[in-house]
Enzyme design. Structure first.
Site, short mmCIF file in Angstrom:
data_model
loop_
_atom_site.label_atom_id
_atom_site.label_comp_id
_atom_site.label_asym_id
_atom_site.label_seq_id
_atom_site.Cartn_x
_atom_site.Cartn_y
_atom_site.Cartn_z
N SER A 116 -19.15 -2.03 4.70
CA SER A 116 -18.75 -3.29 4.05
C SER A 116 -19.93 -4.25 3.91
CB SER A 116 -17.64 -3.96 4.85
OG SER A 116 -16.55 -3.08 4.99
N1 SAM Z 1 -15.83 -0.37 9.45
C1 SAM Z 1 -16.71 0.48 8.69
C2 SAM Z 1 -18.16 0.23 8.96
O1 SAM Z 1 -18.49 -0.65 9.77
O2 SAM Z 1 -18.99 0.95 8.38
C3 SAM Z 1 -16.43 0.45 7.20
C4 SAM Z 1 -15.15 1.08 6.90
S1 SAM Z 1 -14.92 1.77 5.31
C5 SAM Z 1 -14.80 0.34 4.30
C6 SAM Z 1 -13.22 2.33 5.56
C7 SAM Z 1 -13.11 3.57 6.41
O3 SAM Z 1 -11.74 3.77 6.73
C8 SAM Z 1 -13.57 4.83 5.72
O4 SAM Z 1 -14.57 5.45 6.47
C9 SAM Z 1 -12.31 5.68 5.64
O5 SAM Z 1 -12.54 7.08 5.74
C10 SAM Z 1 -11.52 5.15 6.83
N2 SAM Z 1 -10.07 5.42 6.79
C11 SAM Z 1 -9.22 5.40 5.74
N3 SAM Z 1 -7.96 5.69 6.16
C12 SAM Z 1 -8.02 5.89 7.50
C13 SAM Z 1 -7.07 6.22 8.52
N4 SAM Z 1 -5.76 6.41 8.26
N5 SAM Z 1 -7.50 6.33 9.79
C14 SAM Z 1 -8.80 6.17 10.10
N6 SAM Z 1 -9.75 5.87 9.19
C15 SAM Z 1 -9.37 5.71 7.92
#
Ligand code: SAM
Length: 221
Positions: A65
């Site tokens: 992000s």
């Molecule tokens: N917090 C992260 C960082 O500091 O880099 C950025 C997160 S990114 C915007 C969103 C993440 O959520 C992705 O890596 C995606 O694979 C994960 N995601 C989506 N659905 C999910 C779920 N049900 N459980 C765990 N992770 C999930």
């Protein structure tokens, strides 16, 4: 290629800008951002862009992000030392490392994509917080019951609705931060507080843009 010193200097400048703009409000969030620079959590080829206030690609088509978004969520979360926090959506591991810095201890974070679990673990090890940030592989829409109840649950992907298990796994007085809205791009960021009597109070912060939260209580994959 930029040297470590140049990367650190550029990163420090961005943190100062975010502070001057009032995005970073507290000394705690400012210090955490300075101690855990974003360039440690992106692939080598994106390091020179880590100080740019925009999302960047990480493996598996996901994103780290934008710094202002991360700072806004950390300020809204009002994290304090000793809090029990679950992050859903590990991605690069950067936000989890910042949370660990703010609670001054262990953090649990769940990611659904195995490649990103490996990516985040490597980043966290290199950043020196691999022992405090526990990266789990799984569907974070179901929370992580073994460590519940939580003071804070921070979701960094966009949900179609608020997953019931996340409310259930909050302590009374605990807070859930979650973007809720459409599959791609626009959502509203909600700060949900579980009251002492177990009811929930919802506050809509404003518009955000996250990748989709995919899982049993999220979008279909
Ligand atoms: N917090 C992260 C960082 O500091 O880099 C950025 C997160 S990114 C915007 C969103 C993440 O959520 C992705 O890596 C995606 O694979 C994960 N995601 C989506 N659905 C999910 C779920 N049900 N459980 C765990 N992770 C999930």
């Amino acid at each position: 290629m930029l040297s470590e010193e140049e990367l650190r200097e550029r990163w420090g400048r961005l943190v100062e800008e975010l502070s001057a703009e009032g995005v970073v409000k507290s000394a705690a969030v400012r210090d955490a951002l300075l101690n855990v620079p974003r360039y440690l959590f992106v692939e080598e080829r994106y390091r020179g862009y880590a100080h740019v206030d925009e999302p960047l690609p990480i493996p598996a088509g996901q994103t780290i992000s934008a710094p202002h978004m991360v700072a806004i969520m950390l300020e809204l979360a009002e994290l304090e030392p000793g809090m029990n926090v679950l992050e859903v959506g590990t991605g690069s591991g950067w936000n989890a490392a910042l949370i660990s810095e703010l609670v001054k201890g262990d953090v649990y974070t769940i990611e659904r994509i195995p490649e990103l679990v490996r990516f985040a673990r490597g980043n966290l090890r290199r950043a020196g917080c691999g022992d405090r940030v526990h990266v789990l592989l799984g569907d974070g829409t179901k929370g992580f019951p073994p460590r519940a109840p939580y003071d804070r649950i921070i979701v960094t992907a966009g949900a179609p609705r608020i997953p019931d298990p996340l409310i259930e796994q909050l302590k009374p007085g605990g807070k859930l931060l979650i973007p809720v809205g459409s599959y791609h791009l626009w959502q509203d960021l909600y700060v949900i507080t579980k009251t002492g009597s177990g009811k929930v109070r919802k506050r809509r912060w404003g518009g955000v843009a996250f990748v989709p939260l995919i899982g049993e209580h999220g979008w279909e994959g």
